[in-house]
Design an enzyme around this catalytic site. Sequence first.
Site, PDB file in Angstrom:
ATOM      1  N   ARG A   1      50.135  36.158  42.797  1.00  0.00           N
ATOM      2  CA  ARG A   1      50.160  36.799  44.127  1.00  0.00           C
ATOM      3  C   ARG A   1      51.410  36.415  44.919  1.00  0.00           C
ATOM      4  O   ARG A   1      51.368  36.302  46.153  1.00  0.00           O
ATOM      5  CB  ARG A   1      48.920  36.410  44.948  1.00  0.00           C
TER       6      ARG A   1
ATOM      7  N   SER B   1      39.973  40.177  48.190  1.00  0.00           N
ATOM      8  CA  SER B   1      39.847  38.712  48.147  1.00  0.00           C
ATOM      9  C   SER B   1      40.501  38.135  49.392  1.00  0.00           C
ATOM     10  O   SER B   1      41.665  38.419  49.666  1.00  0.00           O
ATOM     11  CB  SER B   1      40.581  38.139  46.938  1.00  0.00           C
TER      12      SER B   1
ATOM     13  N   GLU C   1      44.550  34.460  50.963  1.00  0.00           N
ATOM     14  CA  GLU C   1      45.443  35.401  50.270  1.00  0.00           C
ATOM     15  C   GLU C   1      45.863  36.480  51.265  1.00  0.00           C
ATOM     16  O   GLU C   1      46.971  37.001  51.216  1.00  0.00           O
ATOM     17  CB  GLU C   1      44.693  36.035  49.089  1.00  0.00           C
TER      18      GLU C   1
HETATM   19  N1  EPU Z   1      31.556  33.578  40.938  1.00  0.00           N
HETATM   20  C1  EPU Z   1      30.496  32.852  41.435  1.00  0.00           C
HETATM   21  N2  EPU Z   1      29.676  33.452  42.346  1.00  0.00           N
HETATM   22  C2  EPU Z   1      29.860  34.739  42.749  1.00  0.00           C
HETATM   23  C3  EPU Z   1      30.953  35.488  42.248  1.00  0.00           C
HETATM   24  C4  EPU Z   1      31.788  34.874  41.332  1.00  0.00           C
HETATM   25  O1  EPU Z   1      30.285  31.698  41.075  1.00  0.00           O
HETATM   26  O2  EPU Z   1      29.065  35.201  43.571  1.00  0.00           O
HETATM   27  C5  EPU Z   1      32.423  32.958  39.943  1.00  0.00           C
HETATM   28  C6  EPU Z   1      32.032  33.446  38.562  1.00  0.00           C
HETATM   29  O3  EPU Z   1      31.990  32.357  37.691  1.00  0.00           O
HETATM   30  C7  EPU Z   1      33.166  34.345  38.150  1.00  0.00           C
HETATM   31  C8  EPU Z   1      34.312  33.734  38.903  1.00  0.00           C
HETATM   32  O4  EPU Z   1      33.757  33.291  40.151  1.00  0.00           O
HETATM   33  O5  EPU Z   1      33.379  34.289  36.775  1.00  0.00           O
HETATM   34  C9  EPU Z   1      35.438  34.683  39.144  1.00  0.00           C
HETATM   35  O6  EPU Z   1      34.963  35.860  39.823  1.00  0.00           O
HETATM   36  P1  EPU Z   1      35.637  37.278  39.571  1.00  0.00           P
HETATM   37  O7  EPU Z   1      35.672  37.564  38.123  1.00  0.00           O
HETATM   38  O8  EPU Z   1      34.955  38.265  40.446  1.00  0.00           O
HETATM   39  O9  EPU Z   1      37.146  37.077  39.990  1.00  0.00           O
HETATM   40  P2  EPU Z   1      37.863  36.255  41.147  1.00  0.00           P
HETATM   41  O10 EPU Z   1      38.675  35.204  40.504  1.00  0.00           O
HETATM   42  O11 EPU Z   1      36.863  35.820  42.161  1.00  0.00           O
HETATM   43  C10 EPU Z   1      40.029  37.707  41.083  1.00  0.00           C
HETATM   44  C11 EPU Z   1      40.918  38.416  42.049  1.00  0.00           C
HETATM   45  C12 EPU Z   1      40.312  39.762  42.431  1.00  0.00           C
HETATM   46  C13 EPU Z   1      40.129  40.582  41.165  1.00  0.00           C
HETATM   47  C14 EPU Z   1      39.185  39.801  40.233  1.00  0.00           C
HETATM   48  C15 EPU Z   1      38.976  40.500  38.909  1.00  0.00           C
HETATM   49  C16 EPU Z   1      42.027  36.653  43.298  1.00  0.00           C
HETATM   50  C17 EPU Z   1      42.166  35.971  44.608  1.00  0.00           C
HETATM   51  N3  EPU Z   1      41.096  37.605  43.238  1.00  0.00           N
HETATM   52  O12 EPU Z   1      38.818  37.373  41.769  1.00  0.00           O
HETATM   53  O13 EPU Z   1      41.287  40.426  43.229  1.00  0.00           O
HETATM   54  O14 EPU Z   1      39.560  41.855  41.453  1.00  0.00           O
HETATM   55  O15 EPU Z   1      39.789  38.499  39.947  1.00  0.00           O
HETATM   56  O16 EPU Z   1      40.094  40.388  38.118  1.00  0.00           O
HETATM   57  O17 EPU Z   1      42.772  36.342  42.360  1.00  0.00           O
HETATM   58  C18 EPU Z   1      42.003  40.913  45.444  1.00  0.00           C
HETATM   59  O18 EPU Z   1      43.023  40.274  45.170  1.00  0.00           O
HETATM   60  O19 EPU Z   1      41.836  41.456  46.571  1.00  0.00           O
HETATM   61  C19 EPU Z   1      40.940  40.990  44.448  1.00  0.00           C
HETATM   62  C20 EPU Z   1      39.754  41.554  44.689  1.00  0.00           C
END
Ligand code: EPU
Length: 335
Positions: free
Chosen positions: A162, A235, A331
Amino acid sequence: MRIQFKYDLGSQNTFRLKVSCECFVEYDTLKELEGLNFDALPKPILHIGEGSNLLFRGDFPGTVLHSNIEYIKYVDIGLDEVPVMLGSGVTFDSFVAEACRHGLWGAENLSMIPGEVGAAAVQNIGAYGVEVADIISGVVCYDLKERKKVKFSRQECRYGYRSSIFKQPEFKGRYIVTSVLFRLSRKPAPNLGYKGLEEALGGVVPTTPTQVREAVIALRDSKLPDPCKIGSAGSFFKNPVVSAEQFARISPDASAPHYRLPDGTVKVPAAWMIDSCGLKGRSVGGARVWEKQPLVIVNSDGRATAEDILSLEKQIIDSVWERFGVTLEPEVEHI
Ligand code: EPU
């Protein structure tokens, strides 16, 4: 070109906060941008895309610029690699959808990310194991300091998680992205490494990028708020990167979700930390932590104020710090 004063930014920020700016300028070509008398515009100057990653703390006293440069030009000479030049004002997802329709691989994992091409190249947007930097070859900008057009190769953009050269404090606000050169591939190149993507495809090995796009859209729909119905900026926080020792303290049995990076550090999902603090659904005024993906703060009733969001942000940062000793970094850009 359109120049408007005392402009309402309500539809220019996806949080849907009721804020305004002194002056709003929309231009359609690089020539128009070059011809703009910047010295006469109210300061400071802020360039925005769709406003999908911004939190306005209040009315903006200066000039907000917006690009309406909207063209997509394919340089298809029959090779596997297909260069595509895009104007900065193109909606990023309309590009992804079109690339998929043409059977071109590379952008499909980035389906449905709100925002425009110029901001995507500044922010290095990413999702489902792909960052936009993976498919960018170069970026064309207008240099506000030298008042001329400049080109950056992908390497010169210094992309990271990012981040890019355009976000570094010494360059921030200096370059306006006017077009971006992408390279897509005619050869199938599915990237299904991200947890959950293979399951979303139902075990089918995709033969078209559209199949991956549909799976990504289904995954996003299951977790993220529908931008047409509820205001948010995606995010709100970055996923923190901690040392191996710190991770061992956070999760002694390593049962927390995590990704080990090549340099030995560990990326831990902020969503998991916020969830572990029991903050899903926590609200302040109209601002609420989204239950299905607690990394997202929503404007739940359309009446949230910047103060509500900032106060909720503080509660989250404090709780995560007290429980894990990690300071979450937003972010979303605070203006
Ligand atoms: N998780 C929990 N509880 C929840 C939701 C998630 O414990 O209620 C844990 C789970 O273990 C899950 C992990 O968090 O495996 C990661 O969650 P997710 O796969 O949804 O991805 P993220 O790392 O939270 C990132 C990006 C998102 C992008 C997703 C999918 C960032 C800051 N965010 O989120 O980007 O859509 O991966 O690739 O890197 C954005 O930047 O606006 C955005 C939505």
